[in-house]
Design a protein around this motif. Structure first.
Motif, PDB file in Angstrom:
ATOM      1  N   TYR A 540       0.849  -1.183   0.000  1.00 48.05           N
ATOM      2  CA  TYR A 540       0.000   0.000   0.000  1.00 48.05           C
ATOM      3  C   TYR A 540       0.890   1.240   0.000  1.00 48.05           C
ATOM      4  O   TYR A 540       2.003   1.232   0.509  1.00 48.05           O
ATOM      5  CB  TYR A 540      -0.896   0.021   1.250  1.00 48.05           C
ATOM      6  N   TYR A 541       0.360   2.340  -0.559  1.00 45.64           N
ATOM      7  CA  TYR A 541       1.077   3.608  -0.496  1.00 45.64           C
ATOM      8  C   TYR A 541       1.293   4.050   0.950  1.00 45.64           C
ATOM      9  O   TYR A 541       2.325   4.624   1.289  1.00 45.64           O
ATOM     10  CB  TYR A 541       0.285   4.708  -1.214  1.00 45.64           C
ATOM     11  N   SER A 542       0.307   3.811   1.805  1.00 43.79           N
ATOM     12  CA  SER A 542       0.296   4.427   3.133  1.00 43.79           C
ATOM     13  C   SER A 542       1.199   3.750   4.149  1.00 43.79           C
ATOM     14  O   SER A 542       1.340   4.239   5.269  1.00 43.79           O
ATOM     15  CB  SER A 542      -1.138   4.440   3.673  1.00 43.79           C
ATOM     16  N   VAL A 543       1.821   2.626   3.793  1.00 44.15           N
ATOM     17  CA  VAL A 543       2.659   1.894   4.752  1.00 44.15           C
ATOM     18  C   VAL A 543       4.048   2.533   4.802  1.00 44.15           C
ATOM     19  O   VAL A 543       4.698   2.734   3.785  1.00 44.15           O
ATOM     20  CB  VAL A 543       2.781   0.414   4.359  1.00 44.15           C
ATOM     21  N   ALA A 544       4.490   2.848   6.021  1.00 42.21           N
ATOM     22  CA  ALA A 544       5.811   3.457   6.200  1.00 42.21           C
ATOM     23  C   ALA A 544       6.902   2.459   5.828  1.00 42.21           C
ATOM     24  O   ALA A 544       6.860   1.303   6.255  1.00 42.21           O
ATOM     25  CB  ALA A 544       5.997   3.920   7.640  1.00 42.21           C
ATOM     26  N   PRO A 545       7.910   2.885   5.048  1.00 41.20           N
ATOM     27  CA  PRO A 545       8.998   1.973   4.661  1.00 41.20           C
ATOM     28  C   PRO A 545       9.983   1.758   5.796  1.00 41.20           C
ATOM     29  O   PRO A 545       9.859   2.339   6.882  1.00 41.20           O
ATOM     30  CB  PRO A 545       9.649   2.709   3.488  1.00 41.20           C
ATOM     31  N   ALA A 546      11.000   0.936   5.529  1.00 40.33           N
ATOM     32  CA  ALA A 546      11.972   0.557   6.564  1.00 40.33           C
ATOM     33  C   ALA A 546      12.751   1.747   7.099  1.00 40.33           C
ATOM     34  O   ALA A 546      13.276   1.693   8.215  1.00 40.33           O
ATOM     35  CB  ALA A 546      12.931  -0.499   6.002  1.00 40.33           C
ATOM     36  N   SER A 547      12.847   2.828   6.334  1.00 38.39           N
ATOM     37  CA  SER A 547      13.612   3.997   6.771  1.00 38.39           C
ATOM     38  C   SER A 547      12.918   4.803   7.865  1.00 38.39           C
ATOM     39  O   SER A 547      13.532   5.668   8.488  1.00 38.39           O
ATOM     40  CB  SER A 547      13.882   4.914   5.576  1.00 38.39           C
ATOM     41  N   GLU A 548      11.644   4.511   8.116  1.00 36.15           N
ATOM     42  CA  GLU A 548      10.862   5.273   9.094  1.00 36.15           C
ATOM     43  C   GLU A 548      10.787   4.525  10.426  1.00 36.15           C
ATOM     44  O   GLU A 548      10.857   3.295  10.472  1.00 36.15           O
ATOM     45  CB  GLU A 548       9.444   5.529   8.565  1.00 36.15           C
ATOM     46  N   THR A 549      10.611   5.293  11.517  1.00 37.30           N
ATOM     47  CA  THR A 549      10.515   4.668  12.843  1.00 37.30           C
ATOM     48  C   THR A 549       9.235   3.854  12.988  1.00 37.30           C
ATOM     49  O   THR A 549       9.185   2.926  13.795  1.00 37.30           O
ATOM     50  CB  THR A 549      10.565   5.745  13.946  1.00 37.30           C
ATOM     51  N   ASN A 550       8.184   4.210  12.249  1.00 40.38           N
ATOM     52  CA  ASN A 550       6.930   3.452  12.304  1.00 40.38           C
ATOM     53  C   ASN A 550       6.831   2.490  11.141  1.00 40.38           C
ATOM     54  O   ASN A 550       5.752   2.287  10.565  1.00 40.38           O
ATOM     55  CB  ASN A 550       5.724   4.387  12.334  1.00 40.38           C
ATOM     56  N   LYS A 551       7.950   1.880  10.779  1.00 39.45           N
ATOM     57  CA  LYS A 551       8.019   0.921   9.670  1.00 39.45           C
ATOM     58  C   LYS A 551       6.884  -0.097   9.740  1.00 39.45           C
ATOM     59  O   LYS A 551       6.642  -0.712  10.781  1.00 39.45           O
ATOM     60  CB  LYS A 551       9.357   0.191   9.712  1.00 39.45           C
ATOM     61  N   GLY A 552       6.211  -0.281   8.626  1.00 37.93           N
ATOM     62  CA  GLY A 552       5.177  -1.297   8.522  1.00 37.93           C
ATOM     63  C   GLY A 552       3.806  -0.863   8.954  1.00 37.93           C
ATOM     64  O   GLY A 552       2.844  -1.623   8.803  1.00 37.93           O
ATOM     65  N   TYR A 553       3.683   0.362   9.501  1.00 36.14           N
ATOM     66  CA  TYR A 553       2.392   0.868   9.956  1.00 36.14           C
ATOM     67  C   TYR A 553       1.952   2.048   9.079  1.00 36.14           C
ATOM     68  O   TYR A 553       2.723   2.583   8.272  1.00 36.14           O
ATOM     69  CB  TYR A 553       2.477   1.309  11.414  1.00 36.14           C
ATOM     70  N   TYR A 554       0.730   2.460   9.290  1.00 35.86           N
ATOM     71  CA  TYR A 554       0.174   3.571   8.524  1.00 35.86           C
ATOM     72  C   TYR A 554       0.977   4.850   8.770  1.00 35.86           C
ATOM     73  O   TYR A 554       1.356   5.180   9.890  1.00 35.86           O
ATOM     74  CB  TYR A 554      -1.275   3.808   8.931  1.00 35.86           C
ATOM     75  N   SER A 555       1.229   5.582   7.665  1.00 36.41           N
ATOM     76  CA  SER A 555       1.908   6.867   7.735  1.00 36.41           C
ATOM     77  C   SER A 555       1.118   7.879   6.915  1.00 36.41           C
ATOM     78  O   SER A 555       0.883   7.668   5.723  1.00 36.41           O
ATOM     79  CB  SER A 555       3.340   6.759   7.188  1.00 36.41           C
ATOM     80  N   LYS A 556       0.728   8.968   7.547  1.00 37.39           N
ATOM     81  CA  LYS A 556      -0.074   9.971   6.860  1.00 37.39           C
ATOM     82  C   LYS A 556       0.675  10.570   5.684  1.00 37.39           C
ATOM     83  O   LYS A 556       0.114  10.788   4.609  1.00 37.39           O
ATOM     84  CB  LYS A 556      -0.475  11.080   7.847  1.00 37.39           C
ATOM     85  N   LYS A 557       1.974  10.812   5.858  1.00 33.54           N
ATOM     86  CA  LYS A 557       2.710  11.477   4.781  1.00 33.54           C
ATOM     87  C   LYS A 557       2.856  10.575   3.562  1.00 33.54           C
ATOM     88  O   LYS A 557       2.785  11.041   2.418  1.00 33.54           O
ATOM     89  CB  LYS A 557       4.062  11.995   5.265  1.00 33.54           C
ATOM     90  N   TYR A 558       3.046   9.274   3.769  1.00 31.92           N
ATOM     91  CA  TYR A 558       3.123   8.360   2.624  1.00 31.92           C
ATOM     92  C   TYR A 558       1.746   8.128   2.015  1.00 31.92           C
ATOM     93  O   TYR A 558       1.628   7.896   0.801  1.00 31.92           O
ATOM     94  CB  TYR A 558       3.778   7.047   3.035  1.00 31.92           C
TER      95      TYR A 558
END
Length: 841
Positions: A540-558
């Motif tokens: 999904y677009y909204s899933v934070a990638p490995a570079s983010e602290t919330n990797k694997g969870y929803y991210s508003k910016k993504y």
């Protein structure tokens, strides 16, 4: 003598034999020289098997180190890399989890392998990739041996600490009982050499080779010296590869009489002699003009090249001369006849020449080339801020990521923008105080709507304690996430609880609770639904990638950016995660639902749902509700992932298909009172000491298979007491479009040895609903290796269910033993708010 040394000696002997046979042999009867054709080296085969069916004495795998009991002479299987998941030993298998990489040692002269994998179960969607991550070589998870052969590993061999390896990559939770690697050493790199006659005198200094058996292979070039000699290293795959030779200069070609420009590499020899001759070829000589490029559009001196469709030919660069009227002239460009050439402008990337050049042999003096501006596409959108405030943006700039010298700036009108961009990939920046743009946009051949995310630093200022926050339209907050973020800033004591009161009917969001003593509840007559749509293995677009602290969870910016997709591989895409810091979480009168195996949503479609590392079983972009409820559509999708202690739920429902709720990692005490937990496979799983008091365990099922049942529990060791189901009911779902489940259901299967489950005074809807064995094996771990017990399992009318056929190792408690069962033993020093001793013992 070691196998490797034996192979090296055999190869050395073969080389010596070849050299010996090439020596002149003199006859005693005459003085001539005689040559004997050299024998080709022997292909040797070695095999090594790694058994993981008995791991009781093996040490825990450590990242970067050799797996216990896999060591060979100089190395062993190395757990080389991870993307957050781990490699671990169960009693009878190796858990090779998604995103992890293992290195299997190979010998120095190995050029071909066969990888064979045996697993504890069958799953056609769980892949192990061999050699290249997400590449063409893979095996699925099967109980019978499953193999893949790679005829040439030359380009995919890994080197680590002086040894050579072949990598395997997990794209799912693969449960391996055996790996066998068979190695071969055919000569895959052949030295081809000889003479190219007439090359030097015609100024030809390069020879090109094209693999006729693999259209995707690279062209191999070899230098021709001033005596016409050349040498090239070419690949031979599976003992037979065909090549064609060519030269790049227009007006010349390899003599192809009787196919003399083609040859084959056959057998296992290390060398081949192949000679060629250069002959003249027809050519086209072109001169003309170039017009249409404005000086203001140039980044540097204008250049023009002609790129041939035949990759073995040279690119032709035209010598441009600028005329007084702003146009350009060129002359005497030599190209090969009847070959299509594409004109490419350099330093004027906003322009293009849309017509290719294809000429017959001859001289052409007036070829007019016309450059035109590349087509522009409208890009419009608005701005979304991280803090929900309005930002005063004055300008927006798009920079071409492939051509960073090309940027385009536009003014902002009324908090929206409108831009015109040519095809390309762009990164966005904005002139705005206090915010930084996070945005990428891909322009293909159509207009685009692209909202831009503006990020500012988080407001960490403290706020006063509030006992109750209402969430819903027109209330304190619109979303549960906003309320939780506000609570995180509250100044409060450890015993000050904050209650989130849900007033709407539906909340579609992924929730992370990471602060203690939070209650999520509702006073609505009908429990509101908190739902989310992630499923393991889908991107999904909204899933934070490995570079983010919330990797694997929803991210508003993504989610706003909608540019790159990330695969869900964390905690089964859970709807709600109760982190270990959220001790004392409570919830009442709320339905938690994963829509993944129930229905499609517009939100999921707009989030670009696509398959990922697990090779998702169905195309969800084209799926219907019935498709996602089918057995092929089933995938792990969690509603409640609990990692905190002292959590409790009252009158709540948890609805999914597989892994509906996760009950902790160790000794977590959790209490469910009057709840409904629904699913098909392992829908109550994890460790901890959860108590299910007067709950309904609802069997879900599929839309396309009426007779296919499932497993209620998949506990793993960790909790000293384990699972207790107290006065619970087991029934079939009433969910629309799900066919009636008629096949017997298992009460559980052990997620590792030592798990503990007690079903106490359980009511079962019908006598045939539960399989007579009650429990079954999982990943080769049998019920006898767990602690399964029951007491008074019965039908709605009180008739005792026949438990005489239960699996070996399970226990039917006596009345005396049952009288010693006490819920308080599962709670320890904790007293759940929803637990009343007058209702439960």
């Amino acid at each position: 003598m070691y196998k490797r040394e034996q192979r090296i000696l055999r190869r050395s002997f073969a080389v010596f034999l070849v050299a010996f046979l090439l020596m002149p042999v003199f006859s005693s009867a005459f003085t001539g020289l005689a040559y004997v054709e050299a024998a080709e080296p022997e292909i040797t085969i070695t095999s090594h098997s790694y058994d993981f069916s008995n791991n009781t004495e093996k040490s825990t795998p450590v990242l970067g180190e050799i797996l216990d009991q896999t060591a060979l002479e100089t190395s062993g299987i190395i757990w080389y890399e991870t993307e957050g998941n781990s490699v671990s030993f169960d009693a009878k298998l190796l858990k090779f989890r998604s995103g992890t990489t293992l290195y299997i040692p190979i010998q120095e002269d190995t050029t071909k392998i066969t990888y064979t994998q045996t697993c504890s179960g069958d799953s056609s969607s769980r892949f192990t990739y061999v050699g290249v991550k997400n590449g063409a070589y893979y095996v699925s998870m099967t109980q019978s041996p499953n193999s893949v052969t790679i005829d040439d590993i030359t380009d995919i061999v890994k080197e680590f600490n002086g040894n050579q390896y072949i990598a395997i990559y997990s794209a799912a939770d693969v449960k391996i009982t055996n790996i066998t690697l068979t190695e071969y050493n055919p000569i895959n790199l052949v030295t081809v050499s000889g003479k190219v006659y007439n090359a030097a005198e015609n100024g030809i200094s390069k020879l090109s080779f094209k693999n006729l058996d693999d259209e995707n292979s690279d062209i191999v070039s070899a230098a021709i010296d001033n005596k016409g000699n050349y040498s090239a290293t070419l690949k031979r795959i599976a003992g037979n590869t065909n090549y064609a030779a060519s030269v790049s200069e227009a007006g010349y070609k390899i003599d192809n009489t009787n196919g003399d420009n083609q040859f084959s590499l056959i057998g296992n020899g290390a060398n081949k002699e192949q000679n060629f001759s250069i002959i003249t070829a027809d050519m086209a000589i072109v001169s003309g003009t170039l017009s249409g490029v404005l000086d203001s559009a140039l980044k540097d001196t204008l250049k023009l090249k002609l790129v041939p469709s035949d990759s073995t030919l040279n690119t032709v660069y035209l010598n441009l001369t600028k005329a007084s009227d702003g146009s350009y002239t060129y002359s005497n460009a030599v190209i090969s006849p009847d070959v299509s050439y594409t004109p490419i402008l350099e330093n004027a990337n906003d322009y293009e020449i849309t017509s290719d050049i294809t000429m017959a042999a001859g001289i052409y003096t007036n070829i007019a080339l016309k450059a035109t501006p590349k087509a522009l596409h409208q890009v419009v959108g608005s701005f979304v801020t991280s803090d929900g405030s309005c930002a005063n943006v004055s300008k927006i700039t798009f920079t071409n990521m492939q051509e960073p010298d090309y940027s385009y700036t536009f003014d902002i009108s009324n908090s929206t923008y409108s831009a015109a961009l040519r095809t390309g990939e762009y990164v966005t920046s904005a002139e705005v105080n206090g915010y930084t743009a996070f945005d990428h946009v891909s322009i293909k051949d159509t207009d685009v709507i692209n909202n831009v995310y503006l990020e500012t630093s988080n407001d960490t200022s403290s706020v006063a304690y509030q006992e109750i926050l209402k969430v819903g339209k027109g209330k304190d907050f619109d979303t549960i996430t906003e309320a939780l973020n506000y609570i995180n800033k509250m100044t409060r004591t450890d015993n000050q609880r904050v209650t989130i009161n849900l007033t709407d009917d539906l909340y579609r969001e992924q929730i992370m609770v990471n602060t203690p003593n939070i209650t999520i509840m509702s006073n609505n007559e009908k429990a509101p639904t908190v739902t989310w749509y992630y499923g393991i293995g889908y991107s999904y677009y909204s899933v934070a990638p490995a570079s983010e602290t919330n990797k694997g969870y929803y991210s508003k910016k993504y989610a706003v950016d909608q540019y790159t997709k990330t695969v869900v591989d964390t905690h089964w895409g859970t709807v709600v995660e109760i982190t270990k810091n959220a001790m004392g979480f409570q919830s009442e009168n709320v339905t938690y639902e994963s829509s993944f195996n129930r229905y499609m949503t517009e939100e999921e479609l707009s989030d670009g749902v696509g398959s990922g590392v697990e090779s998702a079983r169905i195309d969800r972009q084209a799926a219907t509700d019935a498709d996602v409820m089918s057995k092929a559509g089933k995938e792990r999708s969690c509603t409640m992932f609990i990692a905190a202690d002292q959590c409790e739920f009252h009158n709540c429902s948890f609805l999914s298909s597989q892994d509906t709720i996760y009950t902790g990692n160790s000794e977590e005490s959790i209490y469910f009172k009057n709840c409904v937990i629904e699913g098909t496979t392992d829908f109550i799983c994890g460790s901890g000491n959860p108590v299910f008091d007067n709950c309904t365990l609802s069997i879900y099922g599929y839309s396309d298979q009426a007779g296919d049942g499932g497993y209620i529990t998949a506990p793993k060791a960790g909790g000293s007491k384990g699972y207790l189901f107290y006065n619970c009911k087991i029934a079939r779902t009433a969910y629309n479009q799900i066919l009636t489940t008629t096949k017997n259901i298992y009460l559980g299967r052990p997620w590792g040895a030592g798990t503990k489950v007690l079903f106490y005074n359980t009511e079962v809807e019908t006598a045939d609903l539960i399989d007579s064995a009650g429990y079954t094996a999982m990943s080769s771990v049998t019920p006898a290796e767990a602690y399964y017990s029951e007491y008074n399992t019965h039908l709605p009318d009180g008739t005792a269910l026949d438990t005489s056929g239960r699996a070996a190792g399970s226990i039917i408690l006596t009345q005396e033993q049952a009288e010693n069962v006490c819920l308080n033993d599962y709670f320890g020093n904790w007293q759940p708010s929803y637990y009343h001793t007058n209702e439960s013992k």
